[in-house]
Enzyme design. Structure first.
Site, PDB file in Angstrom:
ATOM      1  N   LYS A 284       7.654 -19.697  83.927  1.00  0.00           N
ATOM      2  CA  LYS A 284       8.438 -20.473  82.953  1.00  0.00           C
ATOM      3  C   LYS A 284       9.917 -20.085  83.049  1.00  0.00           C
ATOM      4  O   LYS A 284      10.226 -18.961  83.437  1.00  0.00           O
ATOM      5  CB  LYS A 284       7.964 -20.115  81.528  1.00  0.00           C
ATOM      6  CG  LYS A 284       6.661 -20.751  81.114  1.00  0.00           C
ATOM      7  CD  LYS A 284       6.354 -20.397  79.661  1.00  0.00           C
ATOM      8  CE  LYS A 284       5.038 -20.993  79.210  1.00  0.00           C
ATOM      9  NZ  LYS A 284       4.983 -22.459  79.211  1.00  0.00           N
ATOM     10  N   GLU A 356      -2.619 -22.713  81.878  1.00  0.00           N
ATOM     11  CA  GLU A 356      -3.656 -21.669  81.905  1.00  0.00           C
ATOM     12  C   GLU A 356      -4.575 -21.733  80.686  1.00  0.00           C
ATOM     13  O   GLU A 356      -5.717 -21.285  80.763  1.00  0.00           O
ATOM     14  CB  GLU A 356      -3.003 -20.274  81.986  1.00  0.00           C
ATOM     15  CG  GLU A 356      -2.552 -19.667  80.651  1.00  0.00           C
ATOM     16  CD  GLU A 356      -1.506 -20.483  79.908  1.00  0.00           C
ATOM     17  OE1 GLU A 356      -0.807 -21.277  80.562  1.00  0.00           O
ATOM     18  OE2 GLU A 356      -1.389 -20.352  78.675  1.00  0.00           O
ATOM     19  N   ARG A 358      -6.056 -24.201  79.248  1.00  0.00           N
ATOM     20  CA  ARG A 358      -7.253 -25.011  79.504  1.00  0.00           C
ATOM     21  C   ARG A 358      -8.232 -24.277  80.429  1.00  0.00           C
ATOM     22  O   ARG A 358      -9.426 -24.511  80.377  1.00  0.00           O
ATOM     23  CB  ARG A 358      -6.832 -26.384  80.058  1.00  0.00           C
ATOM     24  CG  ARG A 358      -6.130 -26.336  81.371  1.00  0.00           C
ATOM     25  CD  ARG A 358      -5.369 -27.624  81.679  1.00  0.00           C
ATOM     26  NE  ARG A 358      -4.093 -27.713  80.972  1.00  0.00           N
ATOM     27  CZ  ARG A 358      -3.271 -28.745  81.033  1.00  0.00           C
ATOM     28  NH1 ARG A 358      -3.586 -29.807  81.747  1.00  0.00           N
ATOM     29  NH2 ARG A 358      -2.133 -28.751  80.367  1.00  0.00           N
TER      30      ARG A 358
END
Ligand code: BES
Ligand code: ZN
Ligand code: ZN
Length: 504
Positions: A284, A356, A358
């Site tokens: 990110k 991640e 899910r």
């Protein structure tokens, strides 16, 4: 803080501070339109009417005034228009009142909420608001040596009121006494969840999350079980493990089981427990990355709700499932393009390691199915797209059975939490097709919240299921009903929905 019911009259009560709400209609024409407001005006020698004449109060929702009389102070809070008065506004009144009382240092207080006729669960809502208003995160401000023995903030001494009396009709005292206890139980669970969310990730690793879950569930009848990584391996939870691979912190699946002697139904509550989400190799951007310490808010909500469900002794079997790990980049981490197989045998092409949540939920949902849950509800800070779609006000709901959505939304409305349904039509599954595996973990630019839910749907078989995306609601960026920080959203809704299932 002692919270208790009082059925004597507002006139006679002598606590230092009396907190009362009023409605727009009662002041909007420049006159005090309610008998009680006129009485208060007399008590403070006309100061209230004077404030109205000077337009210091105008009937705006959220405005307030503190009046100091000879025998007591009165805090008046405007709940907006009577026709808009809902569970959220009710909780907001008690939260804001207590917050003000705390700020002003009043120790003995009384809360008189008007306009309650339509609210079945009024006392528990008021109490919940009291807990929310009184909450502050002070685990790191207390002492120089960091965590003050991990005690949650409700135990810590501040200048919080020591006594809050809630007015109540004498005829319904007994009934409301029960609701008062319920409100305390839910309120404590919300504070617990908020403490977990507010902890930075170095003080909330999967192991610490487990310790906190143990501490908070102590004294309840909940049975706890933990799957370590080796156990997950044996159960073929490779989707979950693919996220854990990049982290040095051992990942876990925390299970809390509520099994009352009488129960006809069994449900599962599943919470996303990413204690920090860096994005993994699909790293990110660094701005605001720190907010990802709250990526375990779904786990916090489920743990809080499980303890409340147990303390309320709801007559329904509930399995709480919390997969928890960090999502880190490292030499061991999963790389974009890697393929793993989930517990149900489905192969997943991991095209983005930042999707991640899910992946860990996939195996947790499979486990819920294996355990024969008749209904599954998952809670997760799952997609940034949900914040784009619904903002920070509303939790997103998706389901494989629409009638469940209506029931959940109705009950969450009753407890003052905003939830809205997004569609989950079959066509969305097209977007998560993979060229070389059964499913891909991302679905392209559009409808990101829905394609994430479509991914989860692959792992619930045909079990009735509700998915709650709290990416927009897990955190408050301003001091409003919640003070800044973790909100503990969905604790109440989960408890009330479970209660409804238990009794139907
Ligand atoms: N934890 C994030 C979602 C999130 C974003 C929660 C903002 C709270 C606030 C999740 O794991 C994530 O990174 N999702 C990606 C998915 C994308 C790669 C398909 C996202 O939303 O960008
Ligand atoms: Zn992510
Ligand atoms: Zn995440």
């Amino acid at each position: 803080m002692k919270i208790q019911l009082r059925s004597d009259s507002v006139e006679s009560i002598q606590t230092e501070l009396l907190m009362v709400n009023y409605f727009k209609e009662e002041v909007s024409d420049g006159n005090l339109q309610a008998e009680i407001l006129k009485q208060f005006d007399l008590e403070v020698e006309g100061f209230l009417k004077e404030s109205l004449d000077r337009k210091e109060i105008q009937g705006e929702s959220g405005e307030s005034i503190l009046l100091r009389g000879k025998k007591r102070a009165i805090f008046l809070f405007c709940s907006g228009s009577k026709s808009d008065f809902d569970a959220g506004a009710l909780k907001n009144f008690s939260a804001q009142s207590i917050r003000r009382a705390k700020k002003l240092g009043y120790l003995k207080t009384s809360l008189f909420c008007r306009g309650l006729e339509d609210f079945k669960t009024r006392t528990s809502l008021l109490v919940e608001g009291i807990y929310v208003g009184n909450y502050s995160f002070n685990l790191f401000k207390e002492s120089e040596n960091g965590l003050s023995n991990g005690k949650s903030s409700e135990n810590q001494k501040e200048k919080a009121p020591i006594e809050v009396n809630i007015f109540c009709d004498s005829a319904s005292l007994k009934e409301e006494e029960k609701k008062l206890e319920e409100g305390k139980i839910v309120g404590e669970s919300i504070c617990f969840a908020r403490d977990l969310i507010n902890r930075p990730s170095n003080h909330c690793t999967p192991s610490i999350l487990l310790e906190e879950a143990k501490r908070f569930s102590k004294g309840t009848k909940l049975k706890m079980k933990v799957f370590e990584e080796e156990d997950a391996e044996k159960m073929k939870m490779h989707s979950f493990l693919s996220v854990a691979k990049g982290s040095d912190e051992p990942a876990k699946i925390i299970l809390l089981h509520h099994k009352p002697s009488q129960s006809k139904k069994k449900i599962a509550l599943v919470g996303k427990g990413i204690t920090f989400d860096t994005g993994g190799i699909s790293l990110k951007p660094s701005s605001n990355m720190h907010e990802m310490k709250g990526d375990m808010s779904g786990a916090a909500a489920v743990l809080g709700a499980m303890v409340a469900i147990s303390k309320l002794n709801l007559p329904i079997e509930v399995l709480g499932i919390v997969p928890t790990t960090e999502n880190m980049p490292s030499g061991h981490a999963t790389k974009p393009g890697d393929i793993v197989r989930a517990m149900n045998g489905k192969s997943i092409e991991i095209l983005n390691t930042d999707a991640e949540g899910r992946l860990i939920l996939a195996d947790a949902l499979c486990y819920a199915v294996q355990e024969k849950a008749e209904q599954i509800i998952d809670v997760a800070t799952l997609t940034g797209a949900c914040v784009v779609a619904l903002g920070e006000i509303t939790t997103g709901l998706m389901t494989n059975q629409n009638h469940l959505a209506h029931e959940f939304i109705r009950l969450s409305e009753e407890c003052g939490e905003k939830v809205w349904q997004l569609p989950l039509f079959k066509e969305y599954h097209e977007q998560i097709k993979s060229d070389i595996a059964d499913v891909a973990n991302i679905g392209g630019r559009y409808g990101g919240t829905i394609t994430a839910a479509a991914f989860l749907e692959k792992f619930v078989s045909d079990v009735p299921w509700i998915h709650l995306d709290i990416a927009g609601t897990f955190w408050s960026n301003k001091d409003a009903y919640y003070s800044k920080g973790g909100t503990g959203v969905m604790v109440t809704s989960l408890v009330r929905y479970t209660e409804k299932l238990a009794n139907s």
